[in-house]
Structure formats: C-alpha cells, structure tokens
Design an enzyme around this catalytic site. Sequence first.
Site, PDB file in Angstrom:
ATOM      1  N   LEU A   6      10.449 -20.610  -5.156  1.00  0.00           N
ATOM      2  CA  LEU A   6       9.628 -19.746  -4.308  1.00  0.00           C
ATOM      3  C   LEU A   6       8.242 -19.755  -4.935  1.00  0.00           C
ATOM      4  O   LEU A   6       8.129 -19.731  -6.158  1.00  0.00           O
ATOM      5  CB  LEU A   6      10.193 -18.312  -4.318  1.00  0.00           C
ATOM      6  N   ASP A  12       0.834  -1.210   0.000  1.00  0.00           N
ATOM      7  CA  ASP A  12       0.000   0.000   0.000  1.00  0.00           C
ATOM      8  C   ASP A  12       0.867   1.257   0.000  1.00  0.00           C
ATOM      9  O   ASP A  12       1.990   1.254   0.508  1.00  0.00           O
ATOM     10  CB  ASP A  12      -0.918  -0.021   1.235  1.00  0.00           C
ATOM     11  N   HIS A  38       2.030   3.184  -9.019  1.00  0.00           N
ATOM     12  CA  HIS A  38       1.779   1.759  -9.292  1.00  0.00           C
ATOM     13  C   HIS A  38       2.917   1.176 -10.131  1.00  0.00           C
ATOM     14  O   HIS A  38       3.366   0.060  -9.908  1.00  0.00           O
ATOM     15  CB  HIS A  38       0.447   1.570 -10.013  1.00  0.00           C
TER      16      HIS A  38
END
Length: 262
Positions: free
Chosen positions: A138, A27, A44
């Site tokens: 991962l 955020d 973004h």
Amino acid sequence: MANLPSSSTRIIPDIARVPRHVAIIMDGNGRWAKQRFLPRVMGHQRGVEALREVVKSCRELGVEYLTVFAFSSENWRRPADEVSFLMTLFLKMLEREVAKLHENDIRLKIIGDRSRFDDKLKQAMQHAEHLTVNNTGLVLTIAANYGGRWDVMHAVQAMLREHPQLAQGFAEEDLSPYLSMSDAPEPDLFIRTGGEQRISNFMLWQLAYTELYFTDVLWPAFGRKELDTAIDSYQKRERRFGRTSEQLPGNQLLDRQGKANA
Ligand code: IPE
Ligand code: IPE
Ligand code: MG
C-alpha cells in the site's frame, strides 16, 4: 509521456469496485478532545490511532493508495504550542511506526513543502521514505505542510526551470509529472471527517473527478465501520467523467457492475 497514470480530464479511467486511491482530510481532533474536556492535543494523539486502524483496513480491502492530510500550509496559523506538539507527534510517529509499516509492506511517502521543518524531522522523513521505497503493499502518503495551491505553483516553477521554452505555452501532460502524486492514479474517493464540507486547500488539482464523502464523525472516532460506510457510498455513485448516464457501459451503477470500462 511514458508510464504516467492517466489523467481524468484527458482519458476516462478504468473504475474498480474498491477505490484504488482514497484521500482523507482527518479533521475533528480538537473537537473530539473538547467534548471529553481534554486538551486539543489529546485529540491529535488519538488521531494517530485512528490512522493506524484506517491504514490496516485499507490494506485489507485492497486499496492501493491512501493519502492523508496531516498538516496544511495554513495550520501554521495555530497557537505555537499546538504547532510544536504536532511537529513532535509527527516525529515520534515516524520514529515509532516506520518499522511496523515496513513489516507490513507499506511504502511511506510525504508530500508538501519540507523547507519549514527542522532538520531532525526532515531526516526522519527521508529515512522513512528510503526504508520503505521498495514496498508494494500500500502506498501511504502523508501531506505535511501541504497546500493544493503550493503544489500547482511549485510544479509550474519546477517545469519551467527544466523546460524554459514551455513559458510560451504548455499542456496538462507537460505539467502533471511535476505535481505531487504524479506517480499515483487520481483519488477515487475523498473523505472528510469532522462535519465541515470544504476542501481546505487539499489536492485541488488531483480531486478534479474524485467522489466526495463528508461525515460528521470526528477523526479519532473514525474506524473500519466508518470506512466501510464511505466505500458503500462510493460504490453507489455513477462516475460519468463528463459523459451522460446513457453512454456508460451497460448503463449500470458500479455496485452492480463490478468494473466499468471507458
Ligand atoms: C485535524 O483536527 C488535525 C489537524 C488539522 C492537524 P483539528 O485540529 O482541525 O480539529 P478541529 O477541527 O479543531 O476539531
Ligand atoms: C484541514 O483541517 C487540514 C488537516 C486536517 C490537516 P483544518 O481544521 O485545518 O481546516 P479548516 O481550517 O477547518 O478549513
Ligand atoms: Mg479542523
């Protein structure tokens, strides 16, 4: 049921020094851009770079699962042009980054309700998941049009569709295979950047016993140093899972103990 990771409310999990599963609410992109007199969407864009660095760091640290919140089921409430920018960015990211993720042995998964995405994005998601399905380095899970309430309701519906008799009553282990992330251990460490101290409808079920860490650092400015600080904080926590401090093996903190068994 066989091969399911343990549930923290049923079995006390083994605790590793490095969190096995890190979940992040990325955020603060808009505010990062605003501080620089840039349009929100530039935040973004820079957020993708931060994600790239955090993925690399988690891989180096030996984190097994990284789950990130990219778009919530409530983010459709944003201005249409921001939503459309985010969709385009998501598509571009999938197209550009997947080969590199694959090279690095990273498995990509997407959780959330895909029905609202356009066909091109749906196809890119499917392609990325398919390409990386056998990777073991991962597991990177991106939550897109995801909501914790949606997750639980969707799971209940799917369970009842397959086992209508469970409408009479069911147990946690009946439901858990239908939840998103059912094949991963529950998150050990939750990080939210951007200063807000809330869950915003992220993994409501799975965060039951997760250690929560909040930082004011805005997501585009989050990197290896900030991740190390979050993990340091995690290593100082005493994870009791309902027990008293005295009941813990050796009655020691994680960072002195390395590994604590149930
Ligand atoms: C998080 O950053 C990214 C998404 C929700 C897609 P924000 O866009 O929420 O940034 P702030 O919170 O407005 O600064
Ligand atoms: C949460 O951030 C969702 C994502 C980071 C994808 P928001 O910025 O949407 O959360 P609220 O609205 O401040 O709670
Ligand atoms: Mg926000």
